[in-house]
Write a protein that holds these residues in place. Sequence first.
Motif, mmCIF file in Angstrom:
data_model
loop_
_atom_site.group_PDB
_atom_site.id
_atom_site.type_symbol
_atom_site.label_atom_id
_atom_site.label_comp_id
_atom_site.label_asym_id
_atom_site.label_seq_id
_atom_site.Cartn_x
_atom_site.Cartn_y
_atom_site.Cartn_z
ATOM 1 N N ILE A 6 35.214 27.387 37.350
ATOM 2 C CA ILE A 6 34.023 26.317 37.272
ATOM 3 C C ILE A 6 32.743 26.181 37.706
ATOM 4 N N CYS A 7 32.016 27.388 38.031
ATOM 5 C CA CYS A 7 31.570 27.685 37.491
ATOM 6 C C CYS A 7 30.235 27.953 36.090
ATOM 7 N N LEU A 33 30.663 38.367 36.387
ATOM 8 C CA LEU A 33 30.959 38.419 35.612
ATOM 9 C C LEU A 33 30.763 39.077 34.481
ATOM 10 N N VAL A 34 29.376 39.558 33.862
ATOM 11 C CA VAL A 34 29.246 40.264 33.212
ATOM 12 C C VAL A 34 29.499 41.895 33.446
ATOM 13 N N LYS A 35 29.702 41.875 34.799
ATOM 14 C CA LYS A 35 29.721 42.849 34.453
ATOM 15 C C LYS A 35 31.485 43.297 34.427
ATOM 16 N N TYR A 36 31.903 42.448 34.422
ATOM 17 C CA TYR A 36 33.530 42.721 34.049
ATOM 18 C C TYR A 36 33.816 42.048 33.463
ATOM 19 N N ALA A 37 32.860 42.033 32.466
ATOM 20 C CA ALA A 37 33.079 41.190 30.763
ATOM 21 C C ALA A 37 34.119 42.186 30.156
ATOM 22 N N TYR A 38 33.898 43.352 29.988
ATOM 23 C CA TYR A 38 34.829 44.079 29.352
ATOM 24 C C TYR A 38 35.959 43.905 29.069
ATOM 25 N N THR A 71 22.588 33.680 39.543
ATOM 26 C CA THR A 71 22.792 35.060 38.876
ATOM 27 C C THR A 71 23.867 35.991 39.593
ATOM 28 N N THR A 72 24.103 35.717 40.852
ATOM 29 C CA THR A 72 25.165 37.186 41.466
ATOM 30 C C THR A 72 26.037 36.627 40.517
ATOM 31 N N GLN A 73 26.698 35.449 40.754
ATOM 32 C CA GLN A 73 27.968 34.807 39.984
ATOM 33 C C GLN A 73 27.511 35.740 38.504
ATOM 34 N N MET A 74 27.309 35.593 38.034
ATOM 35 C CA MET A 74 26.366 35.872 36.723
ATOM 36 C C MET A 74 26.940 37.223 36.233
#
Length: 222
Positions: A161-162, A177-182, A171-174
């Motif tokens: 939903i975010c 998500l960026v951390k585990y995007a790989y 910013t914490t959520q993003m």
Amino acid sequence: MESDLIFEPKARYLSLHGSYIDRLAEQAHELVTPECIENKEKRDKGGHHVTVINHLEMASLMPTPPDSTKKAAKKHLQTSLRHVNRLIIDKFGEPATWEKPIDLGLGTTREDEAVSYFRVLFWPFGQNMRGYLGLGQSNFHITVGFKPRDVHLYKGPATLICLKEGQTCTTTQMDLLVKYAYFYHRDREFIRKLYQTCWRHGYYPKTIRLTSILMQCNNYQV
């Protein structure tokens, strides 16, 4: 007191549940109404779980002998569930020692008039267990509510939903998500929404970091 993680056979699948899973599932959200929660609790008779291996996958791992009666097929499934459960524990140890799933946030999906809500989970440990058995990756999730019925469609990170327009993405959520995007670099819809959300919220440094991460993934072109 219930253990943080319990891994065991249920009716037709292998389930991960326990107090840790309940804590993730019980995070309040205004979209998950009491009616949605009640519908889910009626179906599951309370409690929350992650389906690690479903009944169709069990059938592929240990097919039911041909010409089995309904009773024999049911007995075969229960025996198979116990066998695979023991295989996993013998290989990966007791659930108390396992790496816990990481909650990426609340996801939702719709089909006709039905809507389902669930916590989207990042759990590479669980993916490794499935890989050991020759199974592909799964979109692990915890169903937390639905109306009027559950929706059995894709429940991966692109449903978060975010990542939807008009929704807050901190910013914490993003960062998470960026951390585990790989891990999800082949999930094009998720990556597209992640980029769009970064730009929409002005998280430009995170966009650069996301691009850097994805460029390191094999066969990925930004």
